[in-house]
Design a protein around this motif. Structure first.
Motif, PDB file in Angstrom:
ATOM      1  N   GLU A 277     147.424  23.388  65.330  1.00 18.42           N
ATOM      2  CA  GLU A 277     145.875  23.440  65.547  1.00 18.42           C
ATOM      3  C   GLU A 277     145.462  25.038  65.342  1.00 18.42           C
ATOM      4  N   ALA A 278     146.348  26.134  65.206  1.00 16.72           N
ATOM      5  CA  ALA A 278     145.832  27.343  65.116  1.00 16.72           C
ATOM      6  C   ALA A 278     145.540  27.314  63.622  1.00 16.72           C
ATOM      7  N   ARG A 279     146.668  26.721  62.776  1.00 21.11           N
ATOM      8  CA  ARG A 279     146.359  26.947  61.357  1.00 21.11           C
ATOM      9  C   ARG A 279     145.278  26.071  60.848  1.00 21.11           C
ATOM     10  N   ILE A 280     144.862  24.972  61.337  1.00 19.94           N
ATOM     11  CA  ILE A 280     143.624  24.120  61.110  1.00 19.94           C
ATOM     12  C   ILE A 280     142.382  25.124  61.231  1.00 19.94           C
ATOM     13  N   ARG A 281     142.329  26.081  62.328  1.00 20.93           N
ATOM     14  CA  ARG A 281     141.166  26.770  62.580  1.00 20.93           C
ATOM     15  C   ARG A 281     141.445  28.292  61.829  1.00 20.93           C
ATOM     16  N   LEU A 282     142.189  28.402  61.158  1.00 24.07           N
ATOM     17  CA  LEU A 282     142.302  29.670  60.251  1.00 24.07           C
ATOM     18  C   LEU A 282     140.865  30.110  59.410  1.00 24.07           C
ATOM     19  N   ALA A 283     140.331  28.733  59.036  1.00 27.55           N
ATOM     20  CA  ALA A 283     139.207  29.056  58.284  1.00 27.55           C
ATOM     21  C   ALA A 283     137.743  28.830  59.159  1.00 27.55           C
ATOM     22  N   ASP A 284     137.944  28.818  60.420  1.00 27.47           N
ATOM     23  CA  ASP A 284     136.780  28.850  61.283  1.00 27.47           C
ATOM     24  C   ASP A 284     136.062  30.365  61.580  1.00 27.47           C
ATOM     25  N   ARG A 285     135.063  30.541  60.747  1.00 27.18           N
ATOM     26  CA  ARG A 285     134.280  31.913  60.820  1.00 27.18           C
ATOM     27  C   ARG A 285     133.228  32.023  61.735  1.00 27.18           C
ATOM     28  N   ARG A 286     133.090  30.886  62.669  1.00 24.50           N
ATOM     29  CA  ARG A 286     131.920  31.277  63.928  1.00 24.50           C
ATOM     30  C   ARG A 286     132.448  32.297  64.964  1.00 24.50           C
ATOM     31  N   THR A 287     131.476  32.850  65.457  1.00 31.42           N
ATOM     32  CA  THR A 287     131.609  33.881  66.150  1.00 31.42           C
ATOM     33  C   THR A 287     131.690  33.201  67.605  1.00 31.42           C
ATOM     34  N   ALA A 288     132.820  33.464  68.273  1.00 31.39           N
ATOM     35  CA  ALA A 288     132.874  32.932  69.952  1.00 31.39           C
ATOM     36  C   ALA A 288     132.530  33.892  70.829  1.00 31.39           C
ATOM     37  N   HIS A 289     132.772  35.251  70.439  1.00 34.32           N
ATOM     38  CA  HIS A 289     132.443  36.292  71.607  1.00 34.32           C
ATOM     39  C   HIS A 289     131.948  37.589  70.998  1.00 34.32           C
ATOM     40  N   VAL A 290     131.144  38.310  71.599  1.00 36.95           N
ATOM     41  CA  VAL A 290     130.857  39.606  71.144  1.00 36.95           C
ATOM     42  C   VAL A 290     130.751  40.721  72.375  1.00 36.95           C
ATOM     43  N   TRP A 291     131.779  41.620  72.001  1.00 36.36           N
ATOM     44  CA  TRP A 291     132.017  42.488  73.120  1.00 36.36           C
ATOM     45  C   TRP A 291     131.709  44.048  72.561  1.00 36.36           C
ATOM     46  N   GLN A 292     131.122  44.464  73.508  1.00 33.50           N
ATOM     47  CA  GLN A 292     130.723  45.954  73.391  1.00 33.50           C
ATOM     48  C   GLN A 292     131.752  46.722  73.895  1.00 33.50           C
ATOM     49  N   ARG A 302     133.567  41.659  67.365  1.00 32.30           N
ATOM     50  CA  ARG A 302     133.058  40.239  67.349  1.00 32.30           C
ATOM     51  C   ARG A 302     134.310  39.465  66.739  1.00 32.30           C
ATOM     52  N   THR A 303     134.595  38.355  67.769  1.00 32.68           N
ATOM     53  CA  THR A 303     135.693  37.699  67.674  1.00 32.68           C
ATOM     54  C   THR A 303     135.292  36.281  67.310  1.00 32.68           C
ATOM     55  N   GLN A 304     136.139  35.987  66.249  1.00 25.67           N
ATOM     56  CA  GLN A 304     135.881  34.670  65.362  1.00 25.67           C
ATOM     57  C   GLN A 304     136.970  33.750  66.040  1.00 25.67           C
ATOM     58  N   VAL A 305     136.709  32.559  65.812  1.00 30.67           N
ATOM     59  CA  VAL A 305     137.505  31.298  66.100  1.00 30.67           C
ATOM     60  C   VAL A 305     138.910  31.698  65.288  1.00 30.67           C
ATOM     61  N   ALA A 306     138.826  32.048  63.932  1.00 35.33           N
ATOM     62  CA  ALA A 306     139.754  32.404  63.129  1.00 35.33           C
ATOM     63  C   ALA A 306     140.696  33.325  63.529  1.00 35.33           C
TER      64      ALA A 306
END
Length: 374
Positions: A277-292, A302-306
């Motif tokens: 499941e992790a390998r499938i999502r190595l290409a997922d560039r969506r931003t999940a979190h932004v932390w100052q 910026r944390t992407q799913v990838a």
């Protein structure tokens, strides 16, 4: 006393006795009123079920011009209810009496969600003593005004109040649409590490865990699957947590924060499919979190799913993500890592971490076509 003969005559005689006793509640003599009240209570509590039911029904149907007699009837009904509840609580705490023989308001609903072992029985006994009104409403079909509940507001319930939390969860489980706003509050508190129940008594904590497990699987529409997964992980409901992971992984369109949470939960649970499941999502560039990171210099991570997928993959191979360049990584007591800490301040840092990861893993990352790329 009438023995044998016509049962109808016996019923009529008893009915006349009950009516007479009820009339005596308005007698000028205190002694007569008191004796009538005690006799009615004795029949209702210790008499045959048929007689007890008739006494209660007679008191409930009583119509009188006398305020004193109406108040007396209410007090008698309350005393009957209290004595019956006390007797049933004693039976509840007797391990020789099977759970299906207990006649307490709310007990069937409770044991269906929390079990019926002695730990559950003891906690329900305290519930019956502290919250009889709410249990009666559950028994009668559910509290219709739960959303206006103040005394059990999840934002203000003490973490150590196992009885209050058990009552709130049971109410929410059996109140349907009436509890929509309460369900949102419950979900917020249970999924937040700084809120919700944190009971120190082991046996009470186990019963609460079962109630939470039932709650988290209930079909409340306004609680997200991500919240359910976080709650299941926090309270060690492993079967439910695995169930929600499977649901999330089976869907193609999943919000980025939900996807990230599922990956971390899968790693924490030691699921067999975590690497795939992790390998499938190595290409997922969506931003999940932004932390100052540091407010003074406006540094943002910026944390992407990838990013999370790569950190999880590294962990699966025994590599600490910090070594690979995940410089801000923070540990999490439940999810292994805090999701927002697995990101990067810029793309150059991200690329360096990816290159270092390939070196540490001893092979190039097998990037899947960007199924999730936005």
């Amino acid at each position: 006393m009438i023995l044998g003969g016509d049962p109808t005559a016996l019923d009529n005689a008893h009915a006349e006795e009950f009516e007479s006793l009820v009339h005596q509640l308005d007698d000028p003599s205190f002694h007569v009123r008191s004796h009538a009240a005690q006799r009615l209570i004795a029949i209702a509590v210790d008499g045959p079920p048929g007689d007890a039911g008739r006494v209660i029904e007679t008191l409930r149907r009583m119509q009188s011009d006398s305020t004193e007699s109406r108040l007396a009837a209410r007090e008698i009904l309350l005393e009957i209810s209290q004595q019956n509840r006390h007797r049933e609580i004693n039976r509840l705490l007797n391990p020789r009496i099977t759970s299906d023989k207990i006649q307490l308001d709310g007990w069937r609903a409770f044991r269906a969600s929390a079990g019926d072992d002695m730990s559950a029985r003891r906690l329900f006994a305290m519930l019956s003593q502290q919250y009889p009104r709410w249990l009666r409403q559950i028994e009668s079909g559910g509290p219709g005004r739960l959303k206006q509940l103040d005394e059990l507001d999840p934002f203000h319930l003490p973490a150590e109040d196992a009885i209050g939390w058990a009552m709130l969860l049971l109410l929410d489980l059996h109140s349907g649409a009436a509890a929509s706003e309460v369900s949102k509050k419950v979900a917020t508190t249970l999924s937040s590490s700084a809120m919700g129940p944190s009971v120190t008594a082991r046996r009470q904590a186990e019963v609460l865990r079962r109630l939470i497990d039932s709650w988290v699987r209930s079909p409340t529409s306004n609680v997200t699957v991500r919240q359910r997964l976080l709650i299941a992980m926090r309270y060690r409901c492993r079967d439910s947590a695995n169930h929600f992971c499977e649901r999330i992984f089976a869907q193609r369109e999943v919000p980025a924060p939900t996807c990230v949470t599922a990956l971390l939960c899968a790693a924490a649970l030691g699921r067999a499919d975590v690497e795939s499941e992790a390998r499938i999502r190595l290409a997922d560039r969506r931003t999940a979190h932004v932390w100052q990171l540091i407010p003074s210099n406006q540094t943002r991570i910026r944390t992407q799913v990838a990013d999370v997928a790569l950190a999880v993959l590294l962990r699966q191979h025994g590599v600490d993500p910090r070594i690979a360049g995940f410089a801000e990584t923070q540990a999490d007591p439940i999810l292994v890592y805090r999701a927002h800490s697995l990101g990067f301040p810029d793309e150059s840092s991200r690329r360096r971490a990816q290159e270092k990861s390939e070196s540490l893993l001893g092979a190039p990352l097998l990037l899947i076509p960007a199924l999730f790329d936005r």
